[in-house]
Structure formats: C-alpha cells, structure tokens
Design an enzyme around this catalytic site. Structure first.
Site, mmCIF file in Angstrom:
data_model
loop_
_atom_site.group_PDB
_atom_site.id
_atom_site.type_symbol
_atom_site.label_atom_id
_atom_site.label_comp_id
_atom_site.label_asym_id
_atom_site.label_seq_id
_atom_site.Cartn_x
_atom_site.Cartn_y
_atom_site.Cartn_z
ATOM 1 C CE LYS A 16 -2.227 -0.853 3.850
ATOM 2 N NZ LYS A 16 -1.629 -2.133 4.243
ATOM 3 N NE ARG A 91 -4.021 -1.273 10.176
ATOM 4 C CZ ARG A 91 -2.926 -0.712 9.661
ATOM 5 N NH1 ARG A 91 -2.942 0.541 9.284
ATOM 6 N NH2 ARG A 91 -1.837 -1.416 9.505
ATOM 7 N NE ARG A 130 7.640 -2.745 6.038
ATOM 8 C CZ ARG A 130 6.338 -2.454 5.960
ATOM 9 N NH1 ARG A 130 5.855 -1.920 4.860
ATOM 10 N NH2 ARG A 130 5.522 -2.684 6.958
ATOM 11 N NE ARG A 136 7.142 -0.834 10.299
ATOM 12 C CZ ARG A 136 6.013 -0.590 9.642
ATOM 13 N NH1 ARG A 136 6.042 0.099 8.510
ATOM 14 N NH2 ARG A 136 4.865 -1.013 10.093
ATOM 15 N NE ARG A 147 1.862 -4.756 11.332
ATOM 16 C CZ ARG A 147 2.690 -4.387 10.368
ATOM 17 N NH1 ARG A 147 3.850 -4.986 10.229
ATOM 18 N NH2 ARG A 147 2.378 -3.416 9.554
#
Ligand code: AMP
Length: 191
Positions: A16, A91, A130, A136, A147
């Site tokens: 996204k 969301r 990532r 992160r 998630r």
C-alpha cells in the site's frame, strides 16, 4: 475524470505504501498514512505516541478514537482539498463509518477503494525483509502474524463494506511495483 479521493486497502505488507507514493506523485494529492503519523508521534514522544507505542509494537490496533481523531484532523487541512490517498486508514468498521460521515458532510466522498490482493506467505516474507532493512519493532515474526490476524478479523470485512458502496476495485498486488502500479492505474481509469 480520474478519481482523486482514493483508499488503498490491503494486508500489512501488500504494498500500500509503495503504491500510495506512486499515486500521489502522479495525481499531486496528499498521502495520508496513519501508520506514518503514529510513528512520528512515537518518535516525538507526544501523548498520543506514548499511548500508541506498546500497541503498535504488539501488532494490535490503536484505538478507533485516537486514529479517527488524527485522520480527521489531517483531512480537514486545506491541502487535502485537492484529493488524497488513504493508506492504512480506515482499518475497522467504526473508522470506515467515521470517515464516510466526515467526507459526506464536506461533500467530498471517497471515489474509489483499491484493494491490493496478495499471497499471505509471500507477504510475511516481504515484511521480514523490510524488518531487516528498516528495523521496525513491529516487524518481528510473532508481531507480523498478529498483524495478519488483526487484518483478517477487523480490516478484511471492509472489502464487503466498500463493495456494497459500489467503490471497490480489487487489484492483484503480486508482481513488480511497475506491474502493480499499471493495474492500479487501470482500475482507477475504469472507475
Ligand atoms: P501501518 O504502517 O499502516 O502498518 O501501521 C503500523 C501500526 O500502526 C499498526 O499495526 C497499528 O498498530 C497502528 N495503526 C496504523 N493505522 C491504524 C488504524 N487505522 N487503526 C488502528 N491502528 C493503526
């Protein structure tokens, strides 16, 4: 005429953010990412950041109240008048309803919801890569699984919400960035 009030929907890691960046460049509209706004609040140590950090690190959702407030505040600013690409908001059903009522009130309803569909195993791999690159805290394997679970339970039902509203275009999110961008453009042109 091409849509300028667009929502990108999809699982974490579906691409996204990448597609949002390409779209805002092409359309000259605002990129609204609640994830980016929340990470900024965490980095700055604001009150919202302090509340959100542990929740984000666990892979769960920050409260509707907080997220709706920050998204509405951003969308109310003058530079949103030319249009926007929403990335990571809404969301939940409550967020989708709050967004619809805010935009309807302003006479600027959402014009299109583009949902990026992906293979979940491939996405988990993408997120782990990532994590290595960006470090992160919410990208370790356990959090990634959480998630995904949260996405399935709370966000995936929004596909039906936007389908019923006549706004949904489903786009295959697998492939190179350019391939997916071309599909997104086609979906927006067809709408
Ligand atoms: P993202 O970068 O969009 O994947 O968001 C990172 C994290 O921020 C999510 O896992 C949530 O904890 C939080 N977050 C971002 N957007 C929302 C939202 N619309 N509702 C609730 N939590 C959110």
């Amino acid at each position: 005429m091409s849509a300028t009030r667009i929502l990108l929907l999809g699982a974490p890691g579906a691409g996204k953010g990448t597609q949002a960046s390409a779209l805002i460049k092409r359309l000259g509209v605002l990129h609204v990412s609640t994830g980016d706004m929340l990470r900024k609040a965490v980095a700055e140590g604001t009150e919202i950041g302090l509340k959100a950090k542990a929740i984000m690190d666990s892979g769960k959702l920050v409260s509707d109240e907080i997220v709706i407030a920050i998204a509405e505040e951003r969308l109310a600013q003058p530079d949103a008048a030319n249009g926007f690409v929403l990335d990571g908001f809404p969301r939940t059903r409550a967020q989708a309803e709050a967004l619809a009522s805010m935009l309807d009130k302003n006479g600027t309803p959402l014009e299109r919801c583009v949902a990026l569909t992906v293979d979940i195993d491939a996405v988990v791999e993408r997120l782990l890569k990532r994590a290595e690159l960006e470090g992160r805290a919410d990208d370790n394997e356990e959090t990634i699984r959480e998630r995904m679970r949260v996405y399935d339970a709370q966000t995936a039902p929004l596909l039906e919400f936007y389908k019923i509203a006549g706004l949904l275009s489903e786009v295959d999110g697998m492939g190179t960035v350019e391939e997916v961008s071309a599909r997104v453009e086609t979906a927006l042109a067809d709408s």
